[in-house]
Design a protein around this motif. Structure first.
Motif, mmCIF file in Angstrom:
data_model
loop_
_atom_site.group_PDB
_atom_site.id
_atom_site.type_symbol
_atom_site.label_atom_id
_atom_site.label_comp_id
_atom_site.label_asym_id
_atom_site.label_seq_id
_atom_site.Cartn_x
_atom_site.Cartn_y
_atom_site.Cartn_z
ATOM 1 N N ASP A 216 0.810 -1.214 0.000
ATOM 2 C CA ASP A 216 0.000 0.000 0.000
ATOM 3 C C ASP A 216 0.845 1.266 0.000
ATOM 4 O O ASP A 216 0.308 2.369 -0.137
ATOM 5 N N VAL A 217 2.165 1.111 0.136
ATOM 6 C CA VAL A 217 3.073 2.255 0.106
ATOM 7 C C VAL A 217 3.535 2.462 -1.336
ATOM 8 O O VAL A 217 3.996 1.525 -1.979
ATOM 9 N N PRO A 218 3.426 3.673 -1.877
ATOM 10 C CA PRO A 218 3.759 3.898 -3.295
ATOM 11 C C PRO A 218 5.151 3.437 -3.699
ATOM 12 O O PRO A 218 5.329 2.881 -4.791
ATOM 13 N N ILE A 219 6.172 3.653 -2.857
ATOM 14 C CA ILE A 219 7.530 3.294 -3.262
ATOM 15 C C ILE A 219 7.778 1.793 -3.214
ATOM 16 O O ILE A 219 8.837 1.329 -3.650
ATOM 17 N N ALA A 220 6.821 1.027 -2.717
ATOM 18 C CA ALA A 220 6.962 -0.426 -2.669
ATOM 19 C C ALA A 220 6.240 -1.082 -3.839
ATOM 20 O O ALA A 220 5.725 -2.198 -3.728
ATOM 21 N N ASN A 221 6.204 -0.391 -4.971
ATOM 22 C CA ASN A 221 5.561 -0.904 -6.173
ATOM 23 C C ASN A 221 6.356 -0.498 -7.412
ATOM 24 O O ASN A 221 7.047 0.525 -7.417
ATOM 25 N N TYR A 222 6.224 -1.312 -8.458
ATOM 26 C CA TYR A 222 6.682 -0.937 -9.791
ATOM 27 C C TYR A 222 5.486 -0.365 -10.549
ATOM 28 O O TYR A 222 4.334 -0.727 -10.285
ATOM 29 N N TYR A 223 5.768 0.501 -11.525
ATOM 30 C CA TYR A 223 4.706 1.144 -12.288
ATOM 31 C C TYR A 223 4.992 1.006 -13.784
ATOM 32 O O TYR A 223 6.151 1.096 -14.219
ATOM 33 N N PHE A 224 3.916 0.798 -14.554
ATOM 34 C CA PHE A 224 4.041 0.508 -15.987
ATOM 35 C C PHE A 224 2.990 1.276 -16.777
ATOM 36 O O PHE A 224 1.922 1.600 -16.266
ATOM 37 N N GLY A 225 3.267 1.464 -18.067
ATOM 38 C CA GLY A 225 2.270 2.047 -18.965
ATOM 39 C C GLY A 225 2.870 2.999 -19.975
ATOM 40 O O GLY A 225 3.853 3.690 -19.691
ATOM 41 N N GLY A 226 2.294 3.009 -21.173
ATOM 42 C CA GLY A 226 2.656 3.958 -22.204
ATOM 43 C C GLY A 226 3.850 3.551 -23.050
ATOM 44 O O GLY A 226 4.656 2.708 -22.661
ATOM 45 N N PHE A 227 3.933 4.149 -24.245
ATOM 46 C CA PHE A 227 5.125 3.983 -25.078
ATOM 47 C C PHE A 227 6.341 4.604 -24.401
ATOM 48 O O PHE A 227 7.441 4.080 -24.478
ATOM 49 N N GLY A 228 6.139 5.771 -23.789
ATOM 50 C CA GLY A 228 7.226 6.445 -23.096
ATOM 51 C C GLY A 228 7.920 7.518 -23.895
ATOM 52 O O GLY A 228 8.749 8.249 -23.358
ATOM 53 N N GLY B 68 -0.505 0.876 -24.754
ATOM 54 C CA GLY B 68 -1.898 0.451 -24.688
ATOM 55 C C GLY B 68 -2.548 0.857 -23.388
ATOM 56 O O GLY B 68 -3.775 0.810 -23.256
ATOM 57 N N PHE B 69 -1.730 1.269 -22.410
ATOM 58 C CA PHE B 69 -2.214 1.764 -21.116
ATOM 59 C C PHE B 69 -1.556 3.112 -20.832
ATOM 60 O O PHE B 69 -0.493 3.424 -21.375
ATOM 61 N N GLY B 70 -2.204 3.908 -19.969
ATOM 62 C CA GLY B 70 -1.645 5.200 -19.612
ATOM 63 C C GLY B 70 -0.378 5.060 -18.791
ATOM 64 O O GLY B 70 -0.113 4.019 -18.171
ATOM 65 N N ILE B 71 0.419 6.119 -18.759
ATOM 66 C CA ILE B 71 1.647 6.116 -17.983
ATOM 67 C C ILE B 71 1.333 5.855 -16.508
ATOM 68 O O ILE B 71 0.469 6.502 -15.907
ATOM 69 N N ASP B 72 2.016 4.859 -15.925
ATOM 70 C CA ASP B 72 1.846 4.459 -14.515
ATOM 71 C C ASP B 72 0.432 3.968 -14.194
ATOM 72 O O ASP B 72 0.040 3.924 -13.022
ATOM 73 N N GLU B 73 -0.324 3.578 -15.212
ATOM 74 C CA GLU B 73 -1.679 3.077 -14.961
ATOM 75 C C GLU B 73 -1.651 1.713 -14.272
ATOM 76 O O GLU B 73 -2.548 1.366 -13.502
ATOM 77 N N ILE B 74 -0.615 0.919 -14.529
ATOM 78 C CA ILE B 74 -0.484 -0.415 -13.958
ATOM 79 C C ILE B 74 0.565 -0.383 -12.851
ATOM 80 O O ILE B 74 1.627 0.236 -13.015
ATOM 81 N N SER B 75 0.289 -1.052 -11.735
ATOM 82 C CA SER B 75 1.262 -1.111 -10.654
ATOM 83 C C SER B 75 1.260 -2.505 -10.042
ATOM 84 O O SER B 75 0.287 -3.257 -10.148
ATOM 85 N N GLY B 76 2.354 -2.841 -9.389
ATOM 86 C CA GLY B 76 2.447 -4.138 -8.731
ATOM 87 C C GLY B 76 3.739 -4.241 -7.943
ATOM 88 O O GLY B 76 4.745 -3.625 -8.272
ATOM 89 N N GLN B 77 3.703 -5.038 -6.886
ATOM 90 C CA GLN B 77 4.888 -5.212 -6.061
ATOM 91 C C GLN B 77 5.895 -6.151 -6.716
ATOM 92 O O GLN B 77 7.088 -6.097 -6.437
ATOM 93 N N SER B 78 5.425 -6.990 -7.597
ATOM 94 C CA SER B 78 6.304 -7.848 -8.393
ATOM 95 C C SER B 78 5.740 -7.925 -9.802
ATOM 96 O O SER B 78 4.569 -7.613 -10.039
ATOM 97 N N PHE B 79 6.565 -8.349 -10.755
ATOM 98 C CA PHE B 79 6.080 -8.449 -12.125
ATOM 99 C C PHE B 79 6.944 -9.398 -12.927
ATOM 100 O O PHE B 79 8.117 -9.628 -12.619
ATOM 101 N N VAL B 80 6.325 -9.954 -13.967
ATOM 102 C CA VAL B 80 7.016 -10.729 -14.992
ATOM 103 C C VAL B 80 6.457 -10.269 -16.326
ATOM 104 O O VAL B 80 5.230 -10.214 -16.496
ATOM 105 N N ARG B 81 7.343 -9.883 -17.270
ATOM 106 C CA ARG B 81 6.867 -9.376 -18.557
ATOM 107 C C ARG B 81 7.701 -9.931 -19.709
ATOM 108 O O ARG B 81 8.814 -9.467 -19.968
ATOM 109 N N PRO B 82 7.176 -10.944 -20.437
ATOM 110 C CA PRO B 82 7.811 -11.369 -21.685
ATOM 111 C C PRO B 82 7.221 -10.596 -22.871
ATOM 112 O O PRO B 82 6.029 -10.291 -22.896
#
Length: 217
Positions: A79-91, A111-125
């Motif tokens: 629930d703490v912002p700095i304890a998450n990764y953020y994703f979104g946008g071409f950049g 396909g998503f807005g900048i920082d629209e997606i967040s998560g404490q962990s992630f895997v992206r192929p």
């Protein structure tokens, strides 16, 4: 006021190759690994993150296929912002000086807005196909000359909070980008990029994103 302090260390490796006349890397291996820590009042999460890219050259001249993977984890209270990764946008910015294909970066997710997606962990192929570029042999003048047109298509899957069955979410996208490289006033190389990506959340279409960017120099 709260002051954020952070530190990060990492390793990088690259062994990529391109044939004579290519406009992009065509095969090889690249990887990066990072670890770091952040501190703000009452919270000190640590994080690890890595990328691994592998490319194959295809029979078509200057065409290649790349598998680009990324994964990471942040400790602490989700629930703490700095304890998450953020994703979104071409950049990409409208007028830019950085990398052209910004969608390759670990935190981009067109396909998503900048920082629209967040998560404490992630895997992206991500799978990316760089299509044979079209080279302009004689288009324009010495003051304005077209060099090449490079298309590429890509598709990604992103899983966030993979360690938690209650918070885990899945996303996907499919998109394309076309880059037109030219020179102006004899000396100044520029690249005009146009891209589009459709985003999907949980298998359902969630929207789309257009990108237009001019890289100067």
């Amino acid at each position: 006021f709260d002051r954020l302090t952070q530190g990060e260390a990492g390793l990088r490796y690259s062994d990529v190759r391109r044939s004579l006349g290519a406009v992009d890397d065509e095969k090889g291996t690249k990887w990066m690994a990072f670890a770091g820590v952040q501190h703000v009042t009452g919270e000190t999460p640590w994080h690890v993150r890595g990328n691994f890219d592998y490319g194959w050259d295809l029979p078509q001249r200057h065409s290649s296929l790349w598998l680009r993977t990324a994964a990471g984890y942040v400790s602490g209270n989700p629930d703490v912002p700095i304890a998450n990764y953020y994703f979104g946008g071409f950049g990409n910015n409208y007028v830019d000086s950085r990398e052209i294909k910004r969608y390759r970066e670990w935190d981009a997710f067109p396909g998503f807005g900048i920082d629209e997606i967040s998560g404490q962990s992630f895997v992206r192929p991500m799978i990316e196909w760089n299509i044979t570029p079209y080279v302009f042999e004689s288009a324009g003048t010495a003051a304005f000359h077209l060099a090449w047109l490079r298309p590429a298509v890509f598709a990604s899957v992103l899983w966030t909070d993979v360690e938690s069955s209650s918070r885990r979410k899945d996303y996907a996208n499919v998109g394309a980008q076309v880059d037109l490289h030219f020179s102006a006033l004899h000396w100044y190389p520029m690249t005009l990029s146009l891209g589009y990506a459709a985003g999907f959340r949980g298998g359902t279409h969630a929207g789309g994103e257009w990108m237009l960017s001019l890289k100067i120099m």
